[in-house]
Enzyme design. Structure first.
Site, short mmCIF file in Angstrom:
data_model
loop_
_atom_site.label_atom_id
_atom_site.label_comp_id
_atom_site.label_asym_id
_atom_site.label_seq_id
_atom_site.Cartn_x
_atom_site.Cartn_y
_atom_site.Cartn_z
CG ASP A 77 -4.67 1.79 -16.83
OD1 ASP A 77 -5.33 2.45 -17.66
OD2 ASP A 77 -5.16 1.41 -15.74
CG HIS A 132 -6.71 2.88 -22.93
ND1 HIS A 132 -6.71 2.45 -21.62
CD2 HIS A 132 -7.70 3.79 -23.02
CE1 HIS A 132 -7.68 3.07 -20.95
NE2 HIS A 132 -8.30 3.89 -21.78
CG ASN A 171 -12.40 3.59 -23.74
OD1 ASN A 171 -12.72 2.89 -24.69
ND2 ASN A 171 -11.76 3.12 -22.68
CG HIS A 213 -6.97 8.44 -21.47
ND1 HIS A 213 -7.98 9.27 -21.06
CD2 HIS A 213 -7.44 7.18 -21.34
CE1 HIS A 213 -9.02 8.53 -20.70
NE2 HIS A 213 -8.73 7.26 -20.86
N GLY A 215 -17.30 4.72 -22.92
CA GLY A 215 -16.71 4.15 -21.71
C GLY A 215 -15.59 4.99 -21.12
CD GLN A 216 -13.12 10.59 -22.18
OE1 GLN A 216 -13.94 10.84 -23.06
NE2 GLN A 216 -12.11 11.39 -21.90
P1 5GP Z 1 -10.90 5.41 -19.63
O1 5GP Z 1 -11.88 4.47 -18.99
O2 5GP Z 1 -11.24 6.84 -19.33
O3 5GP Z 1 -10.70 5.16 -21.10
O4 5GP Z 1 -9.50 5.07 -19.02
C1 5GP Z 1 -9.03 5.62 -17.82
C2 5GP Z 1 -7.91 4.74 -17.37
O5 5GP Z 1 -7.17 5.45 -16.41
C3 5GP Z 1 -8.35 3.42 -16.72
O6 5GP Z 1 -7.78 2.33 -17.44
C4 5GP Z 1 -7.82 3.52 -15.31
O7 5GP Z 1 -7.34 2.28 -14.81
C5 5GP Z 1 -6.72 4.56 -15.42
N1 5GP Z 1 -6.49 5.35 -14.24
C6 5GP Z 1 -7.44 5.98 -13.48
N2 5GP Z 1 -6.87 6.64 -12.47
C7 5GP Z 1 -5.53 6.43 -12.58
C8 5GP Z 1 -4.40 6.86 -11.80
O8 5GP Z 1 -4.53 7.58 -10.81
N3 5GP Z 1 -3.18 6.45 -12.22
C9 5GP Z 1 -3.02 5.66 -13.33
N4 5GP Z 1 -1.75 5.31 -13.63
N5 5GP Z 1 -4.05 5.24 -14.08
C10 5GP Z 1 -5.29 5.62 -13.70
#
Ligand code: 5GP
Ligand code: ZN
Length: 112
Positions: free
Chosen positions: A29, A100, A85, A98, A91-92
């Site tokens: 991440d 985590h 998420n 994906h 909180g997505q």
């Molecule tokens: P969400 O909030 O959708 O559950 O998680 C999205 C995750 O993707 C966040 O933890 C954010 O830091 C990560 N993320 C967003 N853009 C990028 C990117 O361009 N590269 C990487 N490696 N992680 C990303």
């Protein structure tokens, strides 16, 4: 489609790849919330867990098995947190399914 994780899967955006197979990719991440913070994503674009179809059951399970494998690879023998998420209330922020994998510190409950 303008999806950042599809671009990472395609190699169009750089990421620190940690594992890949024919069905999924795992990478660090960019904004880690724990000493270990890895994302496991299917190669196929699925918008969220809520959008996963019945025929994607095996793939969804595979993501979890790979997540546990990644946790083991990173030495998280004392435990880790898996988060998916889902949707706005969940909180997505990236609308490509994906998983985590968070670890390397004591996790708290309840989550925020
Ligand atoms: P969400 O909030 O959708 O559950 O998680 C999205 C995750 O993707 C966040 O933890 C954010 O830091 C990560 N993320 C967003 N853009 C990028 C990117 O361009 N590269 C990487 N490696 N992680 C990303
Ligand atoms: Zn995508």
């Amino acid at each position: 489609m303008d999806c950042i994780f599809c671009k990472i899967v395609a190699g169009e955006i750089p990421a620190k790849l940690l594992f890949e197979d024919g069905d999924c990719v795992a990478f660090a991440d960019v904004n880690p919330q724990a000493p270990v913070h890895v994302l496991v994503v299917p190669r196929q674009h699925i918008a969220s867990l809520a959008a996963a179809a019945e025929e994607q059951t095996t793939l969804a399970g595979h993501l979890l098995v790979v997540a546990a494998k990644v946790a083991k690879q990173h030495g998280l023998a004392n435990g880790f947190r898996i988060v998916i998420n889902t949707g706005d209330d969940g909180g997505q922020t990236v609308h490509h399914l994906h998983v985590h994998v968070l670890g390397g510190r004591q996790m708290q409950w309840p989550p925020g």
